[in-house]
Design an enzyme around this catalytic site. Structure first.
Site, mmCIF file in Angstrom:
data_model
loop_
_atom_site.group_PDB
_atom_site.id
_atom_site.type_symbol
_atom_site.label_atom_id
_atom_site.label_comp_id
_atom_site.label_asym_id
_atom_site.label_seq_id
_atom_site.Cartn_x
_atom_site.Cartn_y
_atom_site.Cartn_z
ATOM 1 N N GLY A 12 0.779 -1.235 0.000
ATOM 2 C CA GLY A 12 0.000 0.000 0.000
ATOM 3 C C GLY A 12 0.809 1.281 0.000
ATOM 4 N N SER A 13 2.050 1.235 -0.514
ATOM 5 C CA SER A 13 2.806 2.494 -0.566
ATOM 6 C C SER A 13 2.142 3.483 -1.531
ATOM 7 C CB SER A 13 4.269 2.256 -0.943
ATOM 8 O OG SER A 13 4.374 1.736 -2.237
ATOM 9 N N ASN A 14 1.594 2.988 -2.625
ATOM 10 C CA ASN A 14 0.861 3.881 -3.535
ATOM 11 C C ASN A 14 -0.392 4.431 -2.865
ATOM 12 O OD1 ASN A 14 1.882 4.038 -6.509
ATOM 13 N ND2 ASN A 14 2.315 1.945 -5.828
ATOM 14 N N LEU A 85 -4.897 -7.392 -6.608
ATOM 15 C CA LEU A 85 -4.500 -8.582 -7.365
ATOM 16 C C LEU A 85 -5.645 -9.438 -7.898
ATOM 17 C CD1 LEU A 85 -1.352 -9.742 -5.346
ATOM 18 C CD2 LEU A 85 -1.492 -8.302 -7.383
ATOM 19 N N ASN A 102 -6.204 1.684 -13.033
ATOM 20 C CA ASN A 102 -5.228 0.770 -12.434
ATOM 21 C C ASN A 102 -3.830 1.269 -12.778
ATOM 22 O OD1 ASN A 102 -4.211 -1.712 -11.260
ATOM 23 N ND2 ASN A 102 -3.873 -2.453 -13.353
ATOM 24 N N HIS A 104 0.024 -0.186 -13.571
ATOM 25 C CA HIS A 104 0.798 -1.390 -13.878
ATOM 26 C C HIS A 104 2.279 -1.015 -13.945
ATOM 27 C CE1 HIS A 104 1.444 -5.435 -15.305
ATOM 28 N NE2 HIS A 104 2.319 -4.932 -16.158
ATOM 29 N N ASP A 145 -5.275 -5.690 -17.646
ATOM 30 C CA ASP A 145 -4.287 -4.774 -18.243
ATOM 31 C C ASP A 145 -4.602 -4.377 -19.684
ATOM 32 O OD1 ASP A 145 -2.904 -5.044 -15.861
ATOM 33 O OD2 ASP A 145 -1.665 -6.676 -16.603
HETATM 34 C C1 GRF Z 1 2.918 -1.300 -7.587
HETATM 35 O O1 GRF Z 1 4.149 -1.545 -8.185
HETATM 36 C C2 GRF Z 1 1.848 -1.208 -8.627
HETATM 37 O O2 GRF Z 1 2.304 -0.732 -9.851
HETATM 38 C C3 GRF Z 1 1.427 -2.630 -8.795
HETATM 39 O O3 GRF Z 1 1.508 -3.181 -7.497
HETATM 40 C C4 GRF Z 1 2.464 -2.459 -6.731
HETATM 41 C C5 GRF Z 1 1.790 -2.029 -5.478
HETATM 42 O O4 GRF Z 1 2.698 -1.536 -4.543
HETATM 43 N N1 GRF Z 1 0.189 -2.745 -9.497
HETATM 44 P P1 GRF Z 1 2.136 -0.914 -3.188
HETATM 45 O O5 GRF Z 1 1.248 -1.955 -2.530
HETATM 46 O O6 GRF Z 1 1.387 0.329 -3.534
HETATM 47 O O7 GRF Z 1 3.339 -0.631 -2.332
#
Ligand code: GRF
Length: 190
Positions: A12-14, A85, A102, A104, A145
């Site tokens: 979940g860093s994003n 996922l 999404n 990718h 995708d």
């Molecule tokens: C990211 O690299 C994103 O592109 C992919 O999954 C990863 C998620 O990373 N779809 P995080 O959980 O946000 O750290």
């Protein structure tokens, strides 16, 4: 105020980056983080930032009244998949036409499709000896995708780069661009 929901299965860093970005924005906010994984770190990150969380199983995702009802209760305007996922169900895509994106971690259409996530992607990129990779932000349709591409950013793959080096470059691109692309889409959607 536009309401964003983020779906994530892992770290979940994003998600954290997007939440923090919109906490400083007066036009949109992340109000709900949803995960299929009760042990995902993303849930802790969301709670620490005072964002509601919802954990669901496959049945709840697929049935018309499960996850969709929760999104409607929260009056969600826009959905972000950030490391989610599971396949995203068509009935939710239809309800949120052009409002699901999404990210990718490669330059689609290359290195995409079922099973291509996380380090699997970066391993394949290094193995293929390509000179560049990057990130793709795309609309979500019923196939993995394959929705329309909204944005791509590139980075080099150097001869001695390991998959871990590539992962770091991709992470930097994601942190720099993903929230801004979401903001642009929200602005264009009116
Ligand atoms: C990211 O690299 C994103 O592109 C992919 O999954 C990863 C998620 O990373 N779809 P995080 O959980 O946000 O750290």
């Amino acid at each position: 105020m536009k309401k964003i929901a983020v779906f994530a299965s892992g770290s979940g860093s994003n998600t954290q980056n997007i939440i923090e970005f919109f906490q400083k924005d007066s036009n949109a906010n992340v109000v709900l983080v949803l995960s299929n994984n009760p042990n995902a770190l993303v849930l802790e990150r969301a709670k620490a930032l005072d964002v509601d969380t919802f954990i669901f199983n496959k049945t709840q995702l697929l049935e018309p009244k499960g996850v969709l009802n929760r999104l409607l209760e929260y009056k969600i305007d826009f959905i972000v998949l950030a490391g989610f996922l599971w396949k995203f169900p068509e009935h939710i895509i239809h309800k949120f036409e052009h409002k699901v994106v999404n990210i990718h971690p490669a330059l689609l259409p290359n290195f995409g499709g079922k099973g291509m996530y996380g380090m699997h992607v970066h391993n394949a990129v290094v193995e293929a000896k390509v000179k560049e990779t990057g990130i793709t932000i795309h609309h979500v349709n019923a196939n993995y995708d394959e929705g329309a591409i909204v944005f791509q950013a590139k980075c080099t793959v150097d001869n001695d780069d390991t998959p871990e080096d590539v992962a770091k470059k991709i992470h930097q691109l994601e942190m720099a661009h993903f929230p801004i692309v979401i903001k642009d889409l929200l602005t264009k959607n009116g």
